[in-house]
Each structure stands twice: as C-alpha cells, then as structure tokens.
Design a protein around this motif. Structure first.
Motif, mmCIF file in Angstrom:
data_model
loop_
_atom_site.group_PDB
_atom_site.id
_atom_site.type_symbol
_atom_site.label_atom_id
_atom_site.label_comp_id
_atom_site.label_asym_id
_atom_site.label_seq_id
_atom_site.Cartn_x
_atom_site.Cartn_y
_atom_site.Cartn_z
ATOM 1 N N ASP A 69 -2.316 -3.174 -3.327
ATOM 2 C CA ASP A 69 -1.628 -2.102 -2.600
ATOM 3 C C ASP A 69 -2.588 -1.059 -2.034
ATOM 4 O OD1 ASP A 69 0.869 -3.195 -3.039
ATOM 5 O OD2 ASP A 69 1.217 -2.043 -4.875
ATOM 6 N N ILE A 96 -3.188 -7.139 4.165
ATOM 7 C CA ILE A 96 -1.799 -6.811 3.825
ATOM 8 C C ILE A 96 -1.623 -6.798 2.307
ATOM 9 C CG2 ILE A 96 -0.808 -7.620 5.996
ATOM 10 C CD1 ILE A 96 -0.008 -10.212 4.561
ATOM 11 N N SER A 153 3.870 -6.833 0.261
ATOM 12 C CA SER A 153 4.504 -6.793 1.582
ATOM 13 C C SER A 153 5.396 -8.026 1.758
ATOM 14 C CB SER A 153 3.443 -6.765 2.682
ATOM 15 O OG SER A 153 2.783 -8.014 2.746
#
Length: 158
Positions: free
Chosen positions: A110, A120, A124
């Motif tokens: 994160d 990413i 997600s």
C-alpha cells in the motif's frame, strides 16, 4: 501485529528517508529551535513555534517509518522462481482486450503504490483480480468506468 508485504525497493526507499530524517532534518530542526530560543520570549516567537511544529512532524514521520519497517514482510520477488503465476511483487504485462492497449503494472504494498510509475497496491481492484492468475489468462476487472477485460501477456520477476 500483522505483517505488511513490501518490496525490497520499497523498504530501501523508506530506509533512505529514515536516514535523512535522522541525520539531516532532525539536527537542522534542533539548531532552528536553539536559534529561535535565543530571540527571547517564547510565547510570541513564531520561529520557535514553527520549528517545534516541524520537530513534531519529523518525529512523527520517524516513528511511522520505523513502525512500517518493523512490521514489514520484505519480499524479494527476484529470488522466487517464475512459474508464470501472478504474486506480490511481480511486474505484469496486460493487454486490454477491447482497446488492444498494453500496460505494465508492478504489484506492491500500500505505501509503495504510485500509479505514475505503474506500481499498484496489492489491495487495488486490478491487483486483487490478478493475484493467482497465470500468463495467457483472461480476466475481468470491475472499474469505476465499467468492466474491463484484460489478458495477461507476461509475468516478470524483476
């Protein structure tokens, strides 16, 4: 406490920031506080209050980084055999089936996520849809703009 996945790159970036905060920023702030104290009355000394506020932010960030590194499960994907399966840390090349546009994403923790650099978060929607899939799989990802179909073209352990 639970552990949080982090790439080697992400851990190194945090260690660098921690080093700068401890060896550069902290001494600068201490010097600014000492300098501001010499100006007299601390109640109305804006420089003193600003330096103390900076000190609070700096110490808070140091604690935050130390906590993250202390709870990190650092995963070096380059040392894991490439089976073509999407796991944390890999770089995935996707083909948008509708537009035939190709895009690469690295799946990271994160705190490391940065869409400008195609990193990413593991949490997600795209990463959650990719985890566990293999090369040549077709997947559907629900996005705010609707469902997008992708084909996994490559999975790289870099």
């Amino acid at each position: 406490m639970s552990q949080y996945p982090m790439t080697v790159h992400g851990a190194n970036v945090l260690r660098e920031e921690l080093n700068i905060l401890k060896t550069v920023k902290r001494p600068e702030i201490v010097a600014a506080i000492a300098d501001a104290r010499e100006h007299g009355d601390l109640k109305e000394n804006a420089e003193y209050h600003a330096a103390r506020e900076q000190q609070g932010f700096c110490e808070g960030r140091i604690q935050d980084i130390e906590g993250k590194l202390g709870n990190a499960q650092i995963i070096d994907v380059s040392k894991i055999a490439n089976t073509g399966k999407v796991i944390f840390g890999v770089t995935v090349t996707l083909l948008n089936i509708d537009t035939e546009a190709e895009v690469k994403y690295q799946i990271v923790g994160d705190d490391e996520a940065d869409i400008k650099h195609n990193r990413i978060s593991i949490n997600s929607p795209i990463a959650r849809g990719l985890i566990g899939k293999t090369v040549d799989s077709e997947i559907e990802i629900v996005t705010p703009g609707g469902v997008v179909e992708y084909e996994i073209m490559a999975v790289d352990h870099i």
